[in-house]
Design an enzyme around this catalytic site. Structure first.
Site, PDB file in Angstrom:
ATOM      1  N   GLY A 158      -3.019  -8.087   4.420  1.00 24.24           N
ATOM      2  CA  GLY A 158      -2.140  -7.347   5.071  1.00 24.24           C
ATOM      3  C   GLY A 158      -1.484  -6.282   4.133  1.00 24.24           C
ATOM      4  O   GLY A 158      -2.296  -5.739   3.132  1.00 24.24           O
ATOM      5  N   ASP A 159      -0.158  -5.975   4.390  1.00 18.75           N
ATOM      6  CA  ASP A 159       0.407  -4.907   3.868  1.00 18.75           C
ATOM      7  C   ASP A 159       0.429  -4.990   2.291  1.00 18.75           C
ATOM      8  O   ASP A 159       0.608  -3.636   1.604  1.00 18.75           O
ATOM      9  CB  ASP A 159       2.034  -4.659   4.356  1.00 18.75           C
ATOM     10  CG  ASP A 159       1.707  -4.331   6.036  1.00 18.75           C
ATOM     11  OD1 ASP A 159       1.034  -3.895   6.485  1.00 18.75           O
ATOM     12  OD2 ASP A 159       2.693  -4.633   6.578  1.00 18.75           O
ATOM     13  N   HIS A 160       0.792  -6.053   1.792  1.00 19.90           N
ATOM     14  CA  HIS A 160       0.825  -6.096   0.247  1.00 19.90           C
ATOM     15  C   HIS A 160      -0.490  -6.409  -0.315  1.00 19.90           C
ATOM     16  O   HIS A 160      -0.712  -7.265  -1.416  1.00 19.90           O
ATOM     17  CB  HIS A 160       1.981  -7.027   0.011  1.00 19.90           C
ATOM     18  CG  HIS A 160       3.144  -6.732   0.285  1.00 19.90           C
ATOM     19  ND1 HIS A 160       3.730  -6.308   1.298  1.00 19.90           N
ATOM     20  CD2 HIS A 160       4.242  -5.976  -0.594  1.00 19.90           C
ATOM     21  CE1 HIS A 160       4.965  -5.789   1.317  1.00 19.90           C
ATOM     22  NE2 HIS A 160       5.309  -5.381   0.195  1.00 19.90           N
ATOM     23  N   PHE A 210       0.730  -1.330   0.053  1.00 13.84           N
ATOM     24  CA  PHE A 210       0.208   0.012  -0.130  1.00 13.84           C
ATOM     25  C   PHE A 210       0.920   1.089  -0.187  1.00 13.84           C
ATOM     26  O   PHE A 210       2.092   1.219   0.174  1.00 13.84           O
ATOM     27  CB  PHE A 210      -0.936   0.019   1.218  1.00 13.84           C
ATOM     28  CG  PHE A 210      -0.355   0.034   2.631  1.00 13.84           C
ATOM     29  CD1 PHE A 210      -0.107   1.264   3.138  1.00 13.84           C
ATOM     30  CD2 PHE A 210      -0.080  -1.064   3.307  1.00 13.84           C
ATOM     31  CE1 PHE A 210       0.525   1.444   4.185  1.00 13.84           C
ATOM     32  CE2 PHE A 210       0.658  -0.905   4.612  1.00 13.84           C
ATOM     33  CZ  PHE A 210       0.816   0.307   4.972  1.00 13.84           C
TER      34      PHE A 210
END
Lengths: 727, 727
Positions: free
Chosen positions: A313-315, A219
């Site tokens: 999650g983050d990706h 992100f």
């Protein structure tokens, strides 16, 4: 725990090498059936041999740290906007990376700046011709600038340090090697990662489930020269950029995106603002790519006899779990971090037959699990919100993450984990994992994103000013959605475009909710200038539909109005454009169906709404001085409710529940499977032949349960207690 | 009162027939030299014979009530906008006068509706073709409308009841004949009024001054169907409309104004919003006419051996006392109602050699002079504000209006009138009517109106929500201007267009103040998108100028910014467009020159400003949570100050004084003719060779006076006391 209930299953525990005894003890107490590793932890062979299912965490784009060293152009890229440089007239020099973290970014000098960058006069709002500037050695020199105008440069960089690795080094003091990610959009990288993953599968025979965290792109997270967060958007697509992707986009879509389409005047298309069509096209394009990439990886999993789980999650960028395309991936397990009812519904309402799992907070990390910390209290606060939503629409599993040994130092927290695990299993077992009874009311939340961003909170400007909150990615700061997450009604999400594109889209919907600050993607901004939208919503209300507006509904400055649906809502907001117009007085009402259960004065989170009556028949239910906080109106066969805000509380949830039933004319249906006390809920499971009474508060209460036919029975509940009754 | 001081002169008293004794007694006690009549009062021959100068009130356009009955088309006209009617599809009927007071308005059926009216689809924002609708008998019927669109009609009406007469009948319960006004723009009316006035002059031999209240057109005041105020703008030019005037405007200016130019989406060009060029052209056109009309009347006065006074009252539209053209009228006396320092400066700063007089509050009317009322307290509160400004820039006379017999029932108020009269005369006499010393600092207030609306308050949205305030015409609810009115600095007003049109306009200015809510005519709205404006202001600051921004300075959404001068101010406001952008931390400063005299925490009138640091070097002097209320910054040779608001108080006035001296780098000049205690002022009169120390508070205080060279001397002052010292 009643005898005869399940004592094992549906629970995932983190484990770590060297703590085998603790793992076994806690797994037994919680009835865990799955063991996972976490970022920074390793599972020993001993643990792998215990016989649990094993989730192995993998972020494929940063798994291989050998490759990027030999392939410096394979790193992820993104556009940055330089600082604004004020011209003193004549030649102007801009050190473009000056305000960014130089350990994280390297200027992309491989792709021609004249083709890919833009220099912009921000005072005029005009692009400077590319033959009027040159780039060399980190500086852009512009020939002939205008005195006291400001100039910026949009330029491409490679990411030389992965954001998550950087965060753990700088914030959590990790000492391991710094890692970088790769850009899987490049065919060479794509092929390499597939090969790498094949080998990884072979090296992990004990793994039963590959837990992807997640796939291709991070992100949006830009860091300033001191490494601090500068711009952040957990739902932003601007780190999926590269010339290769832009060219492929052009080939498919027929037009070329500009640097400014991503840079967006330095704001990078925040999710909180109405998205442009070009940005939506980009999201769809990247989504298409990520689905292909994820599908190939999941296929390899399956060929290896393993299951695939994704952690939101983050990706996660590109996954879009609410998109129909998502199902092509073949994902088996769908996991999301969750701290409230909105988070629970984000997972439980997602389409598809995946196993749904939530990762509970707090994460077993030293920030919470430290001396003086109270992780049990923190968890219980979240769990009650989650449980409210869970009894409306269930999921399949719960789990935790982090360092198990840290949690073990808090015996009351271990008791609490056991309590949660048993309570969760009991709910699943007794309800047969079915949804509870819903009133025959369909509520549709209307915003720019619709289903794409279902159950993502409608946060407002206050989020930036919350003391101690330097992380603006928080998306669980909910209001209306959190209230809604636990109500016994059917909920859907729709976008303005849905209504405009699809004839009779509003058929079958009973209540529309439009909630958000003016100009936000949630309130809708300039969408409210579209005649077709206004006509369709008016038709809906005149025909008997209900419209609930919260905060600044239907707000945009147009044709002498700020709330475009002031005629429906019966209220208008003063923004300074109509100070010379006297407000209508409206009718002040003391008692109303909607406010019947309020135990204290209504709290909408603000004292001054600057909202006044737009019609003399508007019924004003709550106000402060002349500022209206709650008003209702009737138009044609339909009704409306205006609320100046709706922070989450049990009282406000009840208020919203009553507003929903009233606004669509179903007051008489409220007291079917209804619990009188605002701190309590009742959920009825027809197939399982039982109902559940829940106390959400820390006090013992008495509540009256109304059944299917409105018959009353009183019930006493201890703090947080659940009581089941067969029917 | 010291012996030897003047005991008579410079004071105007109202009188009424039958109260001759009271008149004489009060005239003596107050030292009045002028007697006036008021709306509703008559002067007896006995009073006329007392030997005072006599002001006779005259509103020429409503003086002759015989003429309008025989000339129904000679009434004033204006455009109204009908209510918004939602279409059910097909033919749509709108009863255009439905939401207006039918005793006040008559639809103009004399001028062709197809030529002069407009029917507008407000959902689309498009004019409906004139062959698609018909007007008859109060209804407009539109042929073929779109389902659920809203339609309005802009139409012309005659005013069949004068607004002031109506107000006095409905609010003050007057029982006399209702009056109407005439439209002097029509040549026949113009001629008639001149003849009428000639006769009036002959019939009033005792009159020494004709006090016009005022000339041609009433300010904007539209009444709803229940006669209540619906739209009101004391500075609005929309009641000067008629087809004759529009045609003459077209002949001169070369273009035709549309009904929508006046209706303005139902908002009627509020003074609080940035004016369009077309509306400014209209103001200039009407101003030109009113100057000609007033000049002809004043000439007749002079020919009759009388003087002319104007009262800045209900019919002041077109006068524009700050315009150069105004001087052509030949006015002798310039009177304005006044309740504070801003009002005082509006009169005292007006250009020209006219005698300046203020009409003090409260007006002698039953609303204040009733049992339980405290007119002395009300007057004293206003007087202290007026006196603060008066000692900076004097006027020539004070006066009162209304029913003297009412005031006479309050003996303490009569004492107070005597006290004010004597104090006023003493100030004039001792100072020789000269301005007091000003620091060598020129402050220019920057807004859309510039000199046209000098010393008119910058009110904001709160004005609409003040409890008990249903009159939004109030223009004395001041902040920054009220603070500024009593400061020892030179003050000017300028518009954005002044800066854009005139090269080097900012030369000679030391400090710019931009104060107002976003989008208002005071903050400036879209003017801040103009590159030339931004470049000139930046050049000014970089060259050493000071910029003070209050509330939402330089605010408009453009090129990724809200405060367009965020680079100068060092702060930015969050409006929801950049929630994903982390604020800079700035530097929090405890002690600063600007805040040195604050006795309590700074009060800017709000808790949440949503303003954050835009640069890391921004110095934050006051904040609440993360909301900045006071910040300073430096750029080039110049400085800036940001304040989130500035309600009037002595502390805030002192804060503004210090901000002004600091922002232009003149900190060292602050303590020249400076009084240390924030409740006190010192004013130095070079020519008169004296200075004045004033206590503005109800407490006795000690203050230190700093003279020309900074030498200190302590002085004690009783409540509200003035002390004079020769030099």
């Amino acid at each position: 725990m009643e005898s005869g209930r399940l004592t094992k299953g549906c629970v995932t525990l983190p484990a770590e090498s060297g703590k085998e005894d603790i793992v076994l003890e806690l797994a037994k107490r919680c009835g865990a059936d799955v063991i996972r590793d976490s970022d920074g932890t390793v599972l020993s062979q001993e643990i792998l041999d215990f016989g649990f299912d094993i989730y192995s965490t993998l972020c494929i784009v940063r798994a291989d740290q050998d490759w990027p060293g030999n392939h410096p152009t394979h790193l992820p890229q993104q556009y940055l906007m330089s600082h604004r440089e004020v011209s003193g007239g004549g030649e102007l020099k801009i050190e473009i990376l000056r305000e960014f973290y130089d350990e994280k970014y390297r200027i992309n000098e491989d792709d021609d700046p004249k083709q890919w960058w833009e220099v912009i006069d921000r005072t005029k709002g005009e692009v400077v011709a590319s033959d009027s500037w040159e780039y060399a050695d980190g500086w852009v020199v512009i020939d002939d600038t205008e005195h006291f105008h400001e100039y910026t440069v949009n330029f491409l960089v490679y990411q030389t340090w992965d954001s998550v690795s950087m965060y753990n080094h700088l914030i959590n003091d990790w000492q391991c090697e710094k890692t970088v990610s790769l850009n899987p959009f490049l065919p060479e990288v794509y092929q390499h990662l597939m090969g790498y993953f094949q080998q990884w599968l072979e090296k992990h025979p004990s793994t039963t489930v590959v837990r992807f965290t997640t796939f291709a792109f991070m992100f949006m997270l830009i860091n300033d020269s001191e490494s601090k967060q500068k711009i952040c958007d957990w739902m932003g697509y601007c780190e999926a950029v590269s010339p290769a992707a832009i060219l492929e986009f052009e080939r498919i879509r027929g037009y070329r995106l500009r640097s400014e389409d991503f840079v967006d005047m330095g704001r990078f298309n925040p999710t909180s603002c109405p998205p442009s069509q070009r940005y939506l096209d980009w999201i769809d394009f990247i989504h298409g790519f990520v689905v292909r990439f994820a599908k190939d990886l999941v296929s390899l999993c399956h060929q290896a006899g393993k299951k695939a789980a994704m952690f939101w999650g983050d990706h996660w960028i590109g996954l879009e779990p609410y998109s129909p395309l998502f199902q092509q991936i073949g994902m088996d397990i769908h996991i999301g971090a969750c701290n409230d009812g909105t988070g629970l519904r984000r997972i439980s309402d997602a389409p598809g037959a995946q196993i749904k799992e939530i990762r509970l907070y707090p994460y077993f990390f030293p920030d919470t699990f430290k001396e003086g910390g109270n992780p049990t209290e923190e968890s219980m606060q979240g769990w009650i919100k989650i449980r409210r939503a869970l009894i409306r629409k269930p999921i399949d599993r719960i789990g935790w993450g982090g360092y198990l040994s840290l949690a073990y130092k808090f015996p009351d927290f271990i008791d609490h984990m056991e309590y949660l695990s048993n309570q969760f299993r009991e709910i699943l077992e007794r309800t047969q994992k079915k949804e509870s009874y819903k009133a025959p009311i369909k509520v549709a939340v209307l915003d720019c994103w619709g289903k794409r961003r279902a159950w993502l909170s409608h946060f407002g400007v206050d989020i930036k000013f919350m003391a101690g909150h330097d992380d603006t990615t928080v998306c669980s700061w909910t209001d209306t959605l959190e209230c809604l997450a636990g109500l016994p009604v059917n909920v859907d999400f729709m976008s303005f475009q849905d209504i405009i594109d699809t004839p009779d889209y509003l058929d079958g919907i009973d209540v529309i909710i439009n909630d958000g600050q003016a100009g936000s993607s949630w309130s809708g901004g300039d969408n409210w200038k579209k005649p077709q939208l206004l006509a369709e919503v008016r038709k809906f209300v005149y025909g008997g539909g209900g419209f609930i507006g919260v905060c600044e509904p239907s707000a945009c400055e147009y044709q002498g109005r700020f709330f475009q649906l002031a005629d429906i809502l019966g209220v208008q907001k003063e923004t300074g454009k109509s100070l010379n117009v006297t407000e209508a007085t409206g009718c002040k009402i003391k008692n109303h169906f909607i406010t019947e259960d309020l135990r204290a004065p209504l709290n909408t989170g603000l004292k001054k709404s600057y909202v006044f009556a737009a019609e003399k028949n508007t019924q004003i239910l709550d106000y402060n001085d002349s500022h209206i906080h709650l008003a209702v109106n009737e138009k044609g066969q339909g009704r409306s409710v205006f609320l100046s805000g709706l922070p989450f509380s049990f009282d406000n949830s009840r208020l919203l529940q009553r507003a929903i039933f009233w606004v669509c004319g179903q007051e008489n249906n409220l007291k079917r499977w209804f619990a009188s006390h605002p701190d309590t809920d009742v959920a009825y499971y027809r197939d399982a032949g039982c109902y559940l009474a829940a106390n959400n508060s820390a006090e013992s209460v008495k509540t009256i349960i109304f059944d299917d036919e409105g018959r009353e029975s009183q019930i006493s509940l201890e703090a947080y207690e659940l009581k089941w009754k067969g029917i």
